[in-house]
Design an enzyme around this catalytic site. Structure first.
Site, PDB file in Angstrom:
ATOM      1  N   TYR A  76       7.187 -32.462  15.139  1.00 28.19           N
ATOM      2  CA  TYR A  76       7.494 -33.026  13.895  1.00 28.19           C
ATOM      3  C   TYR A  76       6.211 -32.758  12.978  1.00 28.19           C
ATOM      4  CZ  TYR A  76       8.668 -36.400  10.495  1.00 28.19           C
ATOM      5  OH  TYR A  76       9.252 -37.160   9.565  1.00 28.19           O
ATOM      6  N   PHE A 128      16.800 -19.818 -14.439  1.00 30.93           N
ATOM      7  CA  PHE A 128      18.051 -19.908 -13.537  1.00 30.93           C
ATOM      8  C   PHE A 128      19.202 -21.009 -13.516  1.00 30.93           C
ATOM      9  CE2 PHE A 128      20.311 -20.464  -9.402  1.00 30.93           C
ATOM     10  CZ  PHE A 128      21.473 -19.322  -9.595  1.00 30.93           C
ATOM     11  N   ASP A 129      20.319 -21.233 -13.160  1.00 35.35           N
ATOM     12  CA  ASP A 129      21.117 -22.486 -13.462  1.00 35.35           C
ATOM     13  C   ASP A 129      20.577 -23.576 -12.818  1.00 35.35           C
ATOM     14  OD1 ASP A 129      21.987 -21.623 -11.276  1.00 35.35           O
ATOM     15  OD2 ASP A 129      24.390 -21.476 -11.983  1.00 35.35           O
ATOM     16  N   ASP A 218       9.236 -18.221 -10.598  1.00 35.83           N
ATOM     17  CA  ASP A 218      10.388 -18.261  -9.870  1.00 35.83           C
ATOM     18  C   ASP A 218      10.668 -16.672  -9.111  1.00 35.83           C
ATOM     19  OD1 ASP A 218      12.829 -18.189  -8.700  1.00 35.83           O
ATOM     20  OD2 ASP A 218      13.878 -19.151 -10.332  1.00 35.83           O
ATOM     21  N   ALA A 220      12.298 -15.643  -6.475  1.00 32.01           N
ATOM     22  CA  ALA A 220      13.278 -15.354  -5.634  1.00 32.01           C
ATOM     23  C   ALA A 220      13.215 -14.022  -5.042  1.00 32.01           C
ATOM     24  CB  ALA A 220      14.510 -15.868  -5.881  1.00 32.01           C
ATOM     25  N   LYS A 261      16.576 -15.362  -0.497  1.00 30.40           N
ATOM     26  CA  LYS A 261      16.651 -13.738  -1.316  1.00 30.40           C
ATOM     27  C   LYS A 261      15.584 -13.200  -0.359  1.00 30.40           C
ATOM     28  CE  LYS A 261      18.986 -16.448  -4.637  1.00 30.40           C
ATOM     29  NZ  LYS A 261      18.768 -17.812  -4.438  1.00 30.40           N
ATOM     30  N   HIS A 451      32.064 -23.733 -13.183  1.00 29.12           N
ATOM     31  CA  HIS A 451      32.490 -22.559 -12.419  1.00 29.12           C
ATOM     32  C   HIS A 451      32.924 -22.624 -10.945  1.00 29.12           C
ATOM     33  CE1 HIS A 451      28.362 -22.710 -12.484  1.00 29.12           C
ATOM     34  NE2 HIS A 451      28.097 -21.886 -11.277  1.00 29.12           N
TER      35      HIS A 451
HETATM   36  N1  F0G Z   1      16.007 -19.111  -8.668  1.00 30.57           N
HETATM   37  C1  F0G Z   1      16.731 -18.020  -8.793  1.00 30.57           C
HETATM   38  C2  F0G Z   1      16.320 -16.812  -9.690  1.00 30.57           C
HETATM   39  C3  F0G Z   1      17.916 -17.952  -7.974  1.00 30.57           C
HETATM   40  O1  F0G Z   1      18.696 -16.832  -8.174  1.00 30.57           O
HETATM   41  C4  F0G Z   1      18.182 -19.154  -7.177  1.00 30.57           C
HETATM   42  C5  F0G Z   1      19.565 -19.070  -6.613  1.00 30.57           C
HETATM   43  C6  F0G Z   1      17.490 -20.208  -7.299  1.00 30.57           C
HETATM   44  C7  F0G Z   1      16.532 -20.080  -7.851  1.00 30.57           C
HETATM   45  C8  F0G Z   1      17.922 -21.391  -6.549  1.00 30.57           C
HETATM   46  O2  F0G Z   1      17.609 -21.050  -5.049  1.00 30.57           O
HETATM   47  O3  F0G Z   1      20.016 -21.426  -4.042  1.00 30.57           O
HETATM   48  O4  F0G Z   1      17.739 -21.288  -2.625  1.00 30.57           O
HETATM   49  O5  F0G Z   1      18.332 -23.311  -4.126  1.00 30.57           O
HETATM   50  N2  F0G Z   1      20.627 -17.895  -6.681  1.00 30.57           N
HETATM   51  C9  F0G Z   1      21.771 -17.856  -6.051  1.00 30.57           C
HETATM   52  C10 F0G Z   1      22.377 -16.976  -6.539  1.00 30.57           C
HETATM   53  C11 F0G Z   1      22.536 -18.996  -5.615  1.00 30.57           C
HETATM   54  O6  F0G Z   1      23.548 -16.572  -6.221  1.00 30.57           O
HETATM   55  O7  F0G Z   1      22.016 -16.026  -7.501  1.00 30.57           O
HETATM   56  P1  F0G Z   1      18.466 -21.949  -4.104  1.00 30.57           P
END
Ligand code: F0G
Length: 467
Positions: A76, A128-129, A218, A220, A261, A451
């Site tokens: 833990y 990102f969204d 960010d 990823a 990613k 979507h």
């Molecule tokens: N930032 C970027 C640039 C991303 O592409 C994503 C996720 C996230 C943050 C969020 O990360 O999914 O681990 O919580 N992108 C996916 C996509 C969902 O299909 O592009 P997460």
């Protein structure tokens, strides 16, 4: 590295475990699509043959990652796997504080909970969204300031992910609103997986320092960005992706990461940063919502898989194969006249829905319709990044998004060249009969992130008429 005289970029791995693909007929796919209300998110994954919905958490792990998982320490507190993970992240990012989270958006949520107040402004190249949604959930405003070339699908600009420095400075200099942090998405996913140059990160960091605003990245897809910098930015050709990544991280104050990613893992993420006080506040939120700081939202074995994966993502043979796959696909489609976002990005090829289906009006969601046609034609699933995803404002009004794209995102180390060749045939087959593809309309939708769950109906009787 492969000898230069050979041109075929072979997959730099052998396959040890296979997962069967269920082949479907066009009739079966027509039934599946109807049952899914013409929304690819509602399809059963087993009804998809080539799944390019996302590159997130869908990759194949290596034998070294699986070996790491067996080493996982599930204590833990103070587990050995955390020490391994922390050392791996620090070795690339250089930030002293490493906070594991269950995925990227949890790192975003925690960071914004500690920094963003209602009315604040958070500039970025393009959020990102999930990043945008987490800022808005705090009452902040997410501002996209990417360079104008990003909105021209045909522009060959090598760094379409760069932030517009003039507009960034305007945002930082204004006095009406608080700017608690600035961000850069690397690579710029919503803008077509386009890279950000080191020169741009450096200039943005300098502006942020001048105005006393912390800069967070960010990251990823940091490894893919490093490879594209190596290929495209003067002065970096002889540097390793790891060196380039380290140089980039050193310019910022911290990062949020989705390890699904370029962490090469099926789940995971982290927040890493330099500021001691901010790190303490983030860890308090982490304990409330994710878990104890030495595991966050993850199991010990996940931490091990990510620790290995982060370095595998930086391997030159892997990156060359991965980015070359995007180029190969893009070259073959462009040669046939298929309109797509240029140049190809790191993790995906983005078809230009409006140019592909020029007879379908923007109000009938051409990129979405194109996605349905590719599924019907060959069992390929992509994701629309256009007016369905971005066209609706919080007040319910609607206007077409600047670009209407169909993203074909590639899971890491999953598909081979013959899968790509098949995909090319499917796209070209739809391209040849594109005039038969009709648009779609929305028949039911939720208020936010529509979507994922909206229901659609084809406007024309058939999406692609029978050959
Ligand atoms: N930032 C970027 C640039 C991303 O592409 C994503 C996720 C996230 C943050 C969020 O990360 O999914 O681990 O919580 N992108 C996916 C996509 C969902 O299909 O592009 P997460």
């Amino acid at each position: 590295m492969l000898e230069q005289r050979f041109h075929t970029i072979i997959e730099p791995f052998r396959i040890k475990t296979v997962e069967p693909i269920r082949f479907t007929t066009r009739e079966e796919r027509a039934v599946a699509l109807d049952a899914a209300d013409y929304n690819p998110f509602r399809l059963r994954a087993e009804d998809v043959m080539i799944d390019l919905l996302t590159d997130s958490g869908t990759g194949a792990m290596s034998s070294w990652q699986w070996a790491g998982m067996m080493r996982g320490d599930e204590s833990y507190a103070g587990g050995r796997s955390f020490a391994t993970f922390e050392a791996a992240v620090r070795g690339i990012c250089g930030y002293p504080h490493v906070i594991p989270t269950h995925q990227g958006r949890a790192a975003e949520r925690i960071l914004f909970a500690c920094l963003v107040e209602p009315g604040d402004l958070v500039p970025s190249n393009t959020h990102f969204d999930t990043t945008r949604a987490n800022i808005e959930a705090r009452g902040g405003e997410a501002l996209d300031l990417v360079v104008s070339d990003a909105y021209d699908p045909a522009s060959p600009h090598p760094f379409k992910g760069d932030v517009d420095l003039t507009r960034l400075e305007e945002a930082l200099a204004q006095r009406e609103r608080r700017v608690p942090l600035a961000m850069l998405t690397i690579t710029n996913n919503s803008g077509g997986g386009q890279p950000v140059s080191i020169a741009n990160v450096r200039a943005a960091a300098k502006l942020c320092r001048l105005y006393g605003v912390p800069l967070f990245l960010d990251v990823a897809r940091f490894a893919e960005n490093a490879w594209l910098v190596k290929q495209r930015e003067p002065g970096y050709a002889t540097r390793s992706p790891l060196e380039i990544a380290r140089e980039m991280f050193a310019l910022a104050d911290g990062c949020t990461m989705s390890a699904k990613k370029d962490g090469m893992a099926n789940i995971g993420g982290f927040l890493a940063l330099t500021d001691d006080d901010l790190a303490s506040r983030c860890k308090e939120d982490l304990i409330l919502t994710e878990g104890f700081p030495t595991y966050g939202g993850l199991a010990g074995y996940d931490l091990e898989a990510i620790a290995v994966g982060l370095y595998e993502a930086l391997d030159e043979d892997y990156l060359r194969y991965r980015i070359r796959t995007m180029e190969y696909l893009s070259e073959r489609l462009v040669a046939a006249g298929v309109p797509l976002l240029q140049p190809p990005g790191g993790h995906a090829v983005y078809l230009d829905g409006r140019a592909f289906l020029s007879h379908v009006s923007s109000e009938q969601y051409p990129a979405w319709a194109l996605g349905l046609a590719l599924y019907l034609e060959g069992g390929v699933r992509g994701v629309e990044v256009g007016s369905v995803m971005f066209g609706r404002r919080p007040d319910g009004s609607e206007s077409p998004a600047p670009l209407d794209l169909l993203r074909l995102a590639f899971p890491r180390r999953v598909y081979t060249q013959s899968h790509v060749d098949y995909l090319i045939e499917v796209v070209l087959s739809v391209w040849e009969r594109r005039h038969l593809v009709g648009g779609v309309r929305i028949i039911e939708q939720p208020l936010a992130l529509r979507h994922f769950s909206a229901r659609f109906a084809p406007v024309a009787a058939a999406l692609v008429a029978e050959a």
